[in-house]
Design a protein around this motif. Structure first.
Motif, mmCIF file in Angstrom:
data_model
loop_
_atom_site.group_PDB
_atom_site.id
_atom_site.type_symbol
_atom_site.label_atom_id
_atom_site.label_comp_id
_atom_site.label_asym_id
_atom_site.label_seq_id
_atom_site.Cartn_x
_atom_site.Cartn_y
_atom_site.Cartn_z
ATOM 1 N N LYS A 88 52.332 -71.532 43.948
ATOM 2 C CA LYS A 88 51.001 -71.949 43.494
ATOM 3 C C LYS A 88 50.573 -73.175 44.287
ATOM 4 O O LYS A 88 51.387 -74.059 44.583
ATOM 5 N N LEU A 89 49.270 -73.227 44.620
ATOM 6 C CA LEU A 89 48.704 -74.383 45.305
ATOM 7 C C LEU A 89 48.029 -75.257 44.264
ATOM 8 O O LEU A 89 47.148 -74.796 43.528
ATOM 9 N N PHE A 90 48.455 -76.496 44.163
ATOM 10 C CA PHE A 90 47.853 -77.470 43.262
ATOM 11 C C PHE A 90 46.978 -78.376 44.120
ATOM 12 O O PHE A 90 47.442 -78.893 45.142
ATOM 13 N N TYR A 91 45.710 -78.565 43.722
ATOM 14 C CA TYR A 91 44.801 -79.354 44.535
ATOM 15 C C TYR A 91 43.860 -80.152 43.635
ATOM 16 O O TYR A 91 43.546 -79.750 42.517
ATOM 17 N N LEU A 92 43.425 -81.299 44.137
ATOM 18 C CA LEU A 92 42.503 -82.140 43.391
ATOM 19 C C LEU A 92 41.086 -81.606 43.550
ATOM 20 O O LEU A 92 40.696 -81.182 44.636
ATOM 21 N N THR A 93 40.354 -81.621 42.476
ATOM 22 C CA THR A 93 38.934 -81.291 42.513
ATOM 23 C C THR A 93 38.179 -82.415 41.824
ATOM 24 O O THR A 93 38.719 -83.070 40.926
ATOM 25 N N THR A 94 36.970 -82.663 42.261
ATOM 26 C CA THR A 94 36.117 -83.664 41.640
ATOM 27 C C THR A 94 34.811 -83.004 41.254
ATOM 28 O O THR A 94 34.227 -82.275 42.054
ATOM 29 N N SER A 95 34.387 -83.224 40.033
ATOM 30 C CA SER A 95 33.115 -82.664 39.590
ATOM 31 C C SER A 95 32.317 -83.750 38.877
ATOM 32 O O SER A 95 32.887 -84.601 38.193
ATOM 33 N N THR B 203 46.178 -83.821 28.766
ATOM 34 C CA THR B 203 47.101 -84.924 29.041
ATOM 35 C C THR B 203 47.859 -84.696 30.345
ATOM 36 O O THR B 203 47.968 -85.602 31.186
ATOM 37 N N LEU B 204 48.374 -83.481 30.534
ATOM 38 C CA LEU B 204 49.127 -83.168 31.752
ATOM 39 C C LEU B 204 48.235 -83.193 32.991
ATOM 40 O O LEU B 204 48.634 -83.702 34.050
ATOM 41 N N ASP B 205 47.018 -82.666 32.879
ATOM 42 C CA ASP B 205 46.072 -82.659 34.008
ATOM 43 C C ASP B 205 45.759 -84.091 34.431
ATOM 44 O O ASP B 205 45.754 -84.420 35.614
ATOM 45 N N LYS B 206 45.526 -84.964 33.447
ATOM 46 C CA LYS B 206 45.223 -86.373 33.739
ATOM 47 C C LYS B 206 46.410 -87.044 34.414
ATOM 48 O O LYS B 206 46.253 -87.749 35.422
ATOM 49 N N ALA B 207 47.606 -86.835 33.885
ATOM 50 C CA ALA B 207 48.804 -87.463 34.453
ATOM 51 C C ALA B 207 49.059 -86.961 35.872
ATOM 52 O O ALA B 207 49.366 -87.754 36.780
ATOM 53 N N LEU B 208 48.925 -85.645 36.087
ATOM 54 C CA LEU B 208 49.170 -85.090 37.419
ATOM 55 C C LEU B 208 48.102 -85.541 38.405
ATOM 56 O O LEU B 208 48.421 -85.943 39.526
ATOM 57 N N SER B 209 46.832 -85.498 38.013
ATOM 58 C CA SER B 209 45.770 -85.917 38.937
ATOM 59 C C SER B 209 45.895 -87.400 39.257
ATOM 60 O O SER B 209 45.726 -87.807 40.409
ATOM 61 N N ASP B 210 46.234 -88.225 38.266
ATOM 62 C CA ASP B 210 46.449 -89.664 38.532
ATOM 63 C C ASP B 210 47.616 -89.854 39.498
ATOM 64 O O ASP B 210 47.533 -90.660 40.434
ATOM 65 N N GLU C 268 32.377 -89.090 37.128
ATOM 66 C CA GLU C 268 33.136 -88.095 37.865
ATOM 67 C C GLU C 268 34.470 -87.877 37.181
ATOM 68 O O GLU C 268 35.040 -88.797 36.606
ATOM 69 N N GLU C 269 34.931 -86.648 37.238
ATOM 70 C CA GLU C 269 36.226 -86.275 36.699
ATOM 71 C C GLU C 269 37.063 -85.699 37.818
ATOM 72 O O GLU C 269 36.564 -84.904 38.600
ATOM 73 N N VAL C 270 38.307 -86.100 37.887
ATOM 74 C CA VAL C 270 39.234 -85.538 38.852
ATOM 75 C C VAL C 270 40.197 -84.639 38.077
ATOM 76 O O VAL C 270 40.806 -85.078 37.105
ATOM 77 N N ASN C 271 40.270 -83.375 38.486
ATOM 78 C CA ASN C 271 41.141 -82.422 37.823
ATOM 79 C C ASN C 271 41.990 -81.709 38.857
ATOM 80 O O ASN C 271 41.750 -81.825 40.043
ATOM 81 N N VAL C 272 42.952 -80.966 38.384
ATOM 82 C CA VAL C 272 43.838 -80.193 39.246
ATOM 83 C C VAL C 272 43.499 -78.721 39.072
ATOM 84 O O VAL C 272 43.454 -78.216 37.961
#
Length: 143
Positions: free
Chosen positions: A65-72, A43-50, A134-138
């Protein structure tokens, strides 16, 4: 010659049984907590990536910490199409990827390669038997 049985120390057995039960219960409690944490992380990953996508922010640093978007890309056979997908791989000359099953990571990597080679779309023979999304995650690492 009669063999005599050793006296059984039931109190020791009972202690071991109690400890075993307690460990199994504790393990179950931890497994349940892990399920809860995984749901919260999702839930948190989805909210943050959105939020990062909405803010057009691909990365930021916070508290070291470096927070970055990834797409897989995740690929799987369409419902009921696994045998047809394997046959399609073989017919198209990619039979070396087919074992009894196609590993989902191998399938996802192959689909990503095919999409790159075909201007962002899957070839028709592959699109007919595979689903992709595709999924976007942090990701998090030391910054």
């Amino acid at each position: 010659m009669d063999e005599q049985k050793k006296p059984v120390d039931f109190s020791r057995l009972f202690d071991l049984a109690d400890k075993l039960r307690a460990c199994r219960e504790e393990k179950k409690d931890h497994e349940n907590r892990i399920k809860e944490l995984n749901a919260e992380i999702e839930t948190l990953d989805k909210a943050l990536s959105d939020g990062m996508v909405d803010a057009e922010c691909t990365k930021f640093s916070r508290n070291g910490k470096l927070f970055y978007l990834t797409t897989s890309l995740h690929a799987s056979a369409q419902a009921g199409m696994k045998p047809a997908m394997c046959a399609a791989f073989k017919k198209a000359g990619y039979g070396s990827l087919v074992k009894e099953d196609v590993n989902f990571r191998t399938l996802s990597s192959f689909c990503k390669e095919q999409m790159t080679a075909h201007n962002g779309t899957l070839p028709d023979w592959l699109a007919a038997v595979v689903n992709t999304h595709e999924e976007v995650n942090v990701g998090i690492r030391k910054g």
